[in-house]
Enzyme design. Structure first.
Site, PDB file in Angstrom:
ATOM      1  N   SER A 158       0.795  -1.232   0.000  1.00 17.30           N
ATOM      2  CA  SER A 158       0.000   0.000   0.000  1.00 17.30           C
ATOM      3  C   SER A 158       0.825   1.279   0.000  1.00 17.30           C
ATOM      4  O   SER A 158       0.283   2.352  -0.285  1.00 17.30           O
ATOM      5  CB  SER A 158      -0.967   0.003   1.187  1.00 17.30           C
ATOM      6  N   SER A 209      -6.830   3.926   2.412  1.00 15.14           N
ATOM      7  CA  SER A 209      -6.018   3.007   1.608  1.00 15.14           C
ATOM      8  C   SER A 209      -6.893   2.256   0.604  1.00 15.14           C
ATOM      9  O   SER A 209      -6.907   1.028   0.569  1.00 15.14           O
ATOM     10  CB  SER A 209      -5.260   2.025   2.509  1.00 15.14           C
ATOM     11  N   LYS A 246       0.710   3.545  -3.055  1.00 16.97           N
ATOM     12  CA  LYS A 246      -0.308   4.583  -3.220  1.00 16.97           C
ATOM     13  C   LYS A 246       0.303   5.989  -3.135  1.00 16.97           C
ATOM     14  O   LYS A 246      -0.194   6.925  -3.772  1.00 16.97           O
ATOM     15  CB  LYS A 246      -1.402   4.412  -2.166  1.00 16.97           C
TER      16      LYS A 246
END
Length: 339
Positions: free
Chosen positions: A62, A316, A65
């Protein structure tokens, strides 16, 4: 399991032994003995502060991102907004559109359902049609998703988690983050079948219900499974007798059909009847898949990227990241593809 950890270092000016020693103590903990930790911390002023397996290739998970949104901000701009249009093709007379409605999207990820019902936007568009003198449509409701490709699933995704909400497919026409809520109600007694409902309307999913009612006070367990390209959702598990409704979120197979079918049902509930089917433009003859003269009925702009990006990072949300990636590709002058 793939885990990404992002460290916020409050005092990057520390270039002595304090920071490396503290981080080494963390990463040498027994709980991480089987893990591969890759870290590189640089200060724009003082250079390299810490490195541990910095040259190893690992799955970024993540924290990718952060990179995706940074590139989107540079290439699209913080003021970038997604546009979605409702248009009519044909003639309007005596309250009837003799022709088709078309919804054309550019990837807006933020059109969502309200309280398990239709999106507020759908009610606004019903009113816009009424203002335009349209109460009936003889043709179809067409979803134009050509701004992006039809590869909704990302490269490397595994088939066995595609029913999970975090693996929602992308699309130029997306609704409710391309997910539906599965609501399971216990039966009257231990061993009885449970009841299942889907929300919001229009998901296109066909439920195979294998959920039973368990003993009062037992633990609720639900498992969702759907194969790629299939609308069949198998729900297994158990919910306790006398317990509350148990909910779990799942993905849809075709985001475009989800959007236009949800819109069709919402229009019908507000007295605007579409006699034809809700369809994906890919199902239409070639002449419907090319530019034509349309009358603009309504237009929606999303919040700017600066606002969408805040939601993207705060929760997220994988779906937003995949959407931004394809929007970057489209803005570069090509198709909205991952390539």
């Amino acid at each position: 399991m793939k885990v990404a950890v992002v460290f916020a270092i409050a005092a990057l000016a520390l270039t002595g032994q304090g920071l490396p020693a503290d981080l080494d103590a963390i990463f040498n903990a027994p709980a991480l003995s089987r893990a591969l930790v890759g870290v590189r911390i640089e200060s724009l002023r003082d250079g390299l502060l810490y490195e541990r397996n910095g040259a190893k290739l690992v799955v970024p998970a993540s924290n990718m991102k952060l990179l995706t949104l940074s590139v989107a901000a540079e290439r699209l701009g913080w003021d970038y907004r997604f546009e979605t249009r409702l248009e009519a093709r044909g003639t309007i007379a005596d309250g009837t559109l003799n022709g088709d409605l078309m919804v054309t999207g550019s990837g807006d990820p933020s059109i969502v359902a309200q309280d398990l019902g239709p999106a507020a936007l759908f009610g606004e568009w019903a009113e816009a049609l009424s203002q335009a003198g349209v109460r009936r449509v003889t043709g179809r409701l067409i979803g134009n998703d050509n701004a992006f490709d039809d590869e909704g699933i990302g490269a490397g995704w595994a088939w066995d988690y595609l029913a999970d909400a975090y693996a929602a497919p992308t699309g130029a026409l997306s609704y409710n983050e391309n997910t539906a809520v599965v609501r399971v109600t216990p039966g009257r007694a231990d061993g009885a079948p449970a009841g299942i409902e889907l929300a919001p309307p229009g998901s296109g999913l066909v439920v195979v219900n294998q959920v039973r009612t368990g003993a009062a006070g037992s633990r609720a367990t639900l498992n969702l499974a759907r194969l790629p390209g299939s609308t069949t959702l198998t729900v297994r598990g158990s919910v306790p007798a006398g317990g509350a409704v148990t909910s779990q979120t799942t993905t849809v197979d075709n985001p475009t059909l989800f959007f236009v079918e949800g819109l069709r049902l919402a229009l019908l509930a507000r007295g605007v009847v579409v006699r034809g089917k809700a369809v994906d433009i890919d199902e239409m003859p070639e002449e419907h898949n090319t530019p034509a003269e349309f009358l603009l009925i309504a237009r929606r702009e999303s919040q700017p990227l600066s606002s969408l990006g805040g939601h993207f990072l705060k929760v997220s949300q994988n779906f937003y990241g995949e959407t931004f990636l394809k929007a970057i590709g489209r803005a570069a002058g090509g198709a909205g593809t991952a390539d």
